[in-house]
Design a protein around this motif. Structure first.
Motif, PDB file in Angstrom:
ATOM      1  N   ASN B 113     -19.071  22.539  29.675  1.00 33.33           N
ATOM      2  CA  ASN B 113     -18.007  22.354  28.675  1.00 33.33           C
ATOM      3  C   ASN B 113     -17.366  20.995  28.714  1.00 33.33           C
ATOM      4  O   ASN B 113     -17.079  20.395  27.695  1.00 33.33           O
ATOM      5  CB  ASN B 113     -16.870  23.356  28.923  1.00 33.33           C
ATOM      6  CG  ASN B 113     -17.301  24.759  28.671  1.00 33.33           C
ATOM      7  OD1 ASN B 113     -18.379  24.981  28.153  1.00 33.33           O
ATOM      8  ND2 ASN B 113     -16.478  25.700  29.042  1.00 33.33           N
ATOM      9  N   ASN B 147     -14.801  26.597  25.341  1.00 30.32           N
ATOM     10  CA  ASN B 147     -14.642  27.653  26.345  1.00 30.32           C
ATOM     11  C   ASN B 147     -15.362  28.931  25.927  1.00 30.32           C
ATOM     12  O   ASN B 147     -15.997  29.585  26.743  1.00 30.32           O
ATOM     13  CB  ASN B 147     -13.159  27.959  26.578  1.00 30.32           C
ATOM     14  CG  ASN B 147     -12.462  26.835  27.317  1.00 30.32           C
ATOM     15  OD1 ASN B 147     -13.089  26.123  28.099  1.00 30.32           O
ATOM     16  ND2 ASN B 147     -11.186  26.652  27.067  1.00 30.32           N
ATOM     17  N   THR B 151     -19.119  30.628  27.539  1.00 34.46           N
ATOM     18  CA  THR B 151     -19.131  31.956  28.160  1.00 34.46           C
ATOM     19  C   THR B 151     -20.476  32.660  27.975  1.00 34.46           C
ATOM     20  O   THR B 151     -20.853  33.526  28.754  1.00 34.46           O
ATOM     21  CB  THR B 151     -18.013  32.818  27.535  1.00 34.46           C
ATOM     22  OG1 THR B 151     -16.820  32.044  27.532  1.00 34.46           O
ATOM     23  CG2 THR B 151     -17.784  34.089  28.300  1.00 34.46           C
ATOM     24  N   ASP B 157     -20.616  27.614  31.702  1.00 28.94           N
ATOM     25  CA  ASP B 157     -19.289  27.508  32.286  1.00 28.94           C
ATOM     26  C   ASP B 157     -19.421  27.682  33.807  1.00 28.94           C
ATOM     27  O   ASP B 157     -20.175  28.536  34.256  1.00 28.94           O
ATOM     28  CB  ASP B 157     -18.421  28.640  31.683  1.00 28.94           C
ATOM     29  CG  ASP B 157     -16.993  28.200  31.480  1.00 28.94           C
ATOM     30  OD1 ASP B 157     -16.686  27.046  31.813  1.00 28.94           O
ATOM     31  OD2 ASP B 157     -16.181  29.007  31.007  1.00 28.94           O
ATOM     32  N   ASN B 160     -19.619  31.141  35.377  1.00 32.53           N
ATOM     33  CA  ASN B 160     -20.891  31.812  35.140  1.00 32.53           C
ATOM     34  C   ASN B 160     -21.956  31.330  36.116  1.00 32.53           C
ATOM     35  O   ASN B 160     -22.770  32.121  36.592  1.00 32.53           O
ATOM     36  CB  ASN B 160     -21.377  31.543  33.713  1.00 32.53           C
ATOM     37  CG  ASN B 160     -20.491  32.195  32.681  1.00 32.53           C
ATOM     38  OD1 ASN B 160     -19.443  32.734  33.033  1.00 32.53           O
ATOM     39  ND2 ASN B 160     -20.893  32.154  31.438  1.00 32.53           N
ATOM     40  N   SER B 340      -6.602  33.338  35.117  1.00 35.05           N
ATOM     41  CA  SER B 340      -7.367  32.130  34.812  1.00 35.05           C
ATOM     42  C   SER B 340      -6.679  31.254  33.784  1.00 35.05           C
ATOM     43  O   SER B 340      -7.010  30.081  33.638  1.00 35.05           O
ATOM     44  CB  SER B 340      -8.755  32.478  34.288  1.00 35.05           C
ATOM     45  OG  SER B 340      -9.423  33.251  35.224  1.00 35.05           O
ATOM     46  N   ASN B 345      -9.907  28.616  37.458  1.00 33.39           N
ATOM     47  CA  ASN B 345     -10.669  29.853  37.601  1.00 33.39           C
ATOM     48  C   ASN B 345     -11.811  29.758  38.618  1.00 33.39           C
ATOM     49  O   ASN B 345     -12.370  30.765  39.003  1.00 33.39           O
ATOM     50  CB  ASN B 345     -11.155  30.359  36.235  1.00 33.39           C
ATOM     51  CG  ASN B 345     -12.001  29.345  35.500  1.00 33.39           C
ATOM     52  OD1 ASN B 345     -12.457  28.369  36.103  1.00 33.39           O
ATOM     53  ND2 ASN B 345     -12.216  29.561  34.223  1.00 33.39           N
ATOM     54  N   VAL B 377     -16.710  37.827  34.330  1.00 28.08           N
ATOM     55  CA  VAL B 377     -17.203  36.685  33.540  1.00 28.08           C
ATOM     56  C   VAL B 377     -16.318  36.490  32.307  1.00 28.08           C
ATOM     57  O   VAL B 377     -15.809  35.393  32.051  1.00 28.08           O
ATOM     58  CB  VAL B 377     -18.668  36.920  33.102  1.00 28.08           C
ATOM     59  CG1 VAL B 377     -19.071  35.964  31.991  1.00 28.08           C
ATOM     60  CG2 VAL B 377     -19.603  36.772  34.287  1.00 28.08           C
ATOM     61  N   CYS B 381     -13.667  33.330  31.925  1.00 31.03           N
ATOM     62  CA  CYS B 381     -14.005  32.281  30.954  1.00 31.03           C
ATOM     63  C   CYS B 381     -13.020  32.270  29.791  1.00 31.03           C
ATOM     64  O   CYS B 381     -12.501  31.220  29.424  1.00 31.03           O
ATOM     65  CB  CYS B 381     -15.412  32.464  30.425  1.00 31.03           C
ATOM     66  SG  CYS B 381     -16.669  32.152  31.655  1.00 31.03           S
ATOM     67  N   GLY B 384      -9.539  30.827  30.267  1.00 32.41           N
ATOM     68  CA  GLY B 384      -9.404  29.370  30.200  1.00 32.41           C
ATOM     69  C   GLY B 384      -8.703  28.885  28.949  1.00 32.41           C
ATOM     70  O   GLY B 384      -8.120  27.803  28.941  1.00 32.41           O
ATOM     71  N   ALA B 391      -8.478  25.457  31.699  1.00 36.77           N
ATOM     72  CA  ALA B 391      -9.863  25.007  31.867  1.00 36.77           C
ATOM     73  C   ALA B 391      -9.893  23.490  31.872  1.00 36.77           C
ATOM     74  O   ALA B 391      -9.048  22.840  31.240  1.00 36.77           O
ATOM     75  CB  ALA B 391     -10.727  25.534  30.726  1.00 36.77           C
TER      76      ALA B 391
END
Lengths: 176, 437
Positions: B113, B147, B151, B157, B160, B340, B345, B377, B381, B384, B391
């Protein structure tokens, strides 16, 4: 030979309240590409010059850190840039100063000044480190002409080592 | 309990790491490495255990993808895509707004990202300046869509990457399980963004004409490199999918292999000095800070795991949810989403992985807890988007906005991001119920 020997004190500087239009007129009149900028007390703030204007004319996305590396695709934008230039003329130069280069001080060494001259074009501003006031500028030309004078002086020097050098050698116990 | 008790020491180190990462008083990579050194020197873990705890598959994947993307960047393909979007939308801001957002979402799925927004945001700023539009709705969309897009895939990300590597999920596992919910979120986001901002955007015909003069093909700087890098990227993604299925090649190896191949192709048959310069540059631009942050975290988390703290947390969570699997999935989804939004995160996910693994026996084995992984997950994500600091992509977008004198404040971001995050978590809740529970 020190910065003071090559310092030019009778120089053109710009006031931070000048507009871009006024500053460009001054630079044109004296055939300069940039000049140091000071506040009302003579404190050095940065340089302003043709490159600052070019920078201000381009879109922020091109000139910012991490911006676009190459813009050959930007076609047909010149009329917009010309309009922007007219608009910028009435703005104060203080918004557009170039501060990339920290100024030299009266205590800086000449090789340091020469090193910076290799990397940046134009003359280098010199400030008094205590008051931060602009003391003058040094140019590559003034350094080179002083080197000419220095060479004449050393070529006339007698072969014997002088008293200062002998003193230093004794101090470090090279000779007794 | 003695101060030198490993249990206490490990907890203290982790608290220190979390404190400094959250308060941002020290560089995150330095904090994580300091934590790693401390747990080794204080004898909580041995050096052998520390090295065994480092998930090199994750690090290889990160490094490999960074090298590929950074080399690919030189081809100018990212500028090309954004300018192509400007032309395809015929300079219509409403269409362009959605097109640029969807490009970012798709790129984020294939690339990291942060890299994606770093490459696209400057062009977005240029285009909005040309169309005399406010840049911030576009920039917010870039952060949110990156973001969400990230995912959907194993490599999109960092959470992940870590989860995929630790649990052994394949590239396609992510596409099958996270993909549908990401598509749903994207549809809802597009509708919302168009309703709130897009439909009000107007520009002059003259500005549109200027924008249409931009030449997308001239944005391509190195066309041979473009072909080489697209070839390598396709090969690498193919190897993520098929290498895993048929040859048991892990993703880290695939990514490094891709990086090596691209470097080889890029520096083939050119003079020695230029060749070495290109390769050195590619390695130089790898974000070593991120790599070392991960490295340190893996060891600190392993120390916590060894002393039994994480097992304790796992038991507490099971007790709290009264051993109900559905409740546990929701707690993980919502908990990780809300946390997160305000804390990094990556350490959170790294800590949660052993905790969730420890729950496997209670819920009937490793296979049975898969829904918990997808909850983690999606929570981590989507979370964020919840605030500016949720994020790293958000922070990068805000930094660029500031440089272009169009600042995005924490509040401005959060006012848009937090509701959007809640919407995506609600969508995930429905999805997880419908699909797994």
């Amino acid at each position: 030979m020190s910065i003071q020997d090559v310092l030019m004190t009778n120089i053109i500087s710009l006031n931070k309240n000048a507009t871009i239009g006024e500053a460009m007129a001054t630079l044109k009149q004296y055939h300069l590409s940039s000049a140091p900028v000071t506040d009302d007390n003579g404190v050095y703030l940065g340089k302003f010059g043709i490159r600052c204007l070019l920078r201000a004319l381009l879109p922020a996305a091109v000139t910012m850190e991490g911006g676009l590396g190459h813009v050959d695709f930007l076609l047909g934008t010149m009329p917009g840039i010309a309009k922007k230039m007219k608009k910028l003329e009435s703005q104060k130069i203080s918004e557009f100063l170039d501060n990339d280069l920290a100024p030299l001080t009266l205590e800086s060494s000449l090789p340091e000044a020469m090193r910076l001259m290799c990397a940046y074009s134009g003359s280098l501003p010199v400030i008094d480190s205590a008051t931060k006031k602009l003391a003058g500028v040094v140019s590559a030309r003034s350094v080179l002409s002083n080197l000419e004078i220095l060479y004449t002086a050393i070529s006339l020097r007698p072969d014997e080592i002088n008293e200062d050098d002998l003193e230093l050698l004794r101090k470090h116990k090279v000779i007794s | 309990m003695s101060i030198l008790d490993p249990l206490l020491l490990a907890c203290l180190v982790m608290v220190m790491v979390y404190y400094f990462v959250i308060s941002d008083k020290m560089n995150q990579a330095v904090v994580a490495l300091l934590g790693m050194v401390l747990v080794i020197v204080l004898g909580v873990v041995t050096q052998e255990e520390a090295i065994a705890a480092i998930d090199f598959n994750t690090l290889f994947l990160l490094i490999g993808m960074m090298v590929i993307v950074l080399t690919m960047k030189r081809s100018g393909v990212f500028q090309f895509l954004a300018i192509w979007a400007a032309r395809a939308s015929r300079g219509n801001p409403r269409v362009l707004f959605i097109l640029l957002s969807l490009i970012t979402a798709s790129l984020s799925g294939l690339l990291d990202n942060v890299t994606t927004v770093m490459l696209i945001v400057p062009v977005v700023l240029l285009i909005t300046e040309q169309l005399k539009l406010k840049a911030w709705p576009f920039l917010l969309a870039q952060a949110f869509f990156s973001n969400v897009g990230g995912t959907a895939t194993l490599i999109g990300d960092p959470p992940n990457i870590i989860i995929g590597s630790a649990v052994g999920f394949s590239f396609m596992d992510f596409v099958y399980n996270a993909g549908p919910v990401v598509v749903m979120c994207l549809v809802v986001y597009v509708a919302l963004f168009d309703f709130i901002w897009g439909r009000h955007m107007t520009t002059s015909l003259r500005a549109r004409a200027h924008l249409l003069r931009y030449n997308p093909v001239a944005a391509l700087e190195d066309i041979p490199l473009l072909y080489k890098s697209l070839f390598v990227l396709a090969l690498t993604i193919g190897s993520f999918i098929f290498g895993h299925m048929y040859f048991h090649i892990q993703t880290g190896t695939s990514a490094l292999a891709g990086a090596v191949l691209l470097l080889l192709l890029d520096s083939w048959k050119i003079d020695k000095e230029e060749r070495n310069k290109r390769v050195q540059k590619a390695f130089e631009h790898v974000e070593w800070e991120t790599v070392f942050f991960f490295l340190g975290l893996f060891v600190v988390v392993a120390a916590l795991e060894k002393v039994g703290v994480l097992n304790f947390f796992a038991e507490q969570m099971v007790t709290f949810t009264q051993g109900d699997f559905n409740t546990m999935a929701m707690v993980i989804l919502w908990g990780s989403g809300l946390l997160s939004a305000f804390i990094n995160n990556i350490p959170f996910v790294a800590t949660m992985i052993p905790i969730i693994k420890d729950m496997a026996p209670q819920f009937g084995g490793a296979e049975a807890i898969n829904p918990l992984w997808w909850s983690l997950v999606l929570g981590a994500c989507f979370g964020g988007n919840g605030s500016l600091i949720g994020a790293s992509a958000n922070v990068i977008v805000a930094a660029y906005a500031g440089r272009a004198s169009q600042p995005i404040s924490f509040m401005k971001f959060t006012l848009a991001g937090f509701p959007l995050m809640l919407i995506s978590i609600v969508i995930s809740t429905i999805y997880i119920y419908w699909r797994y529970l």
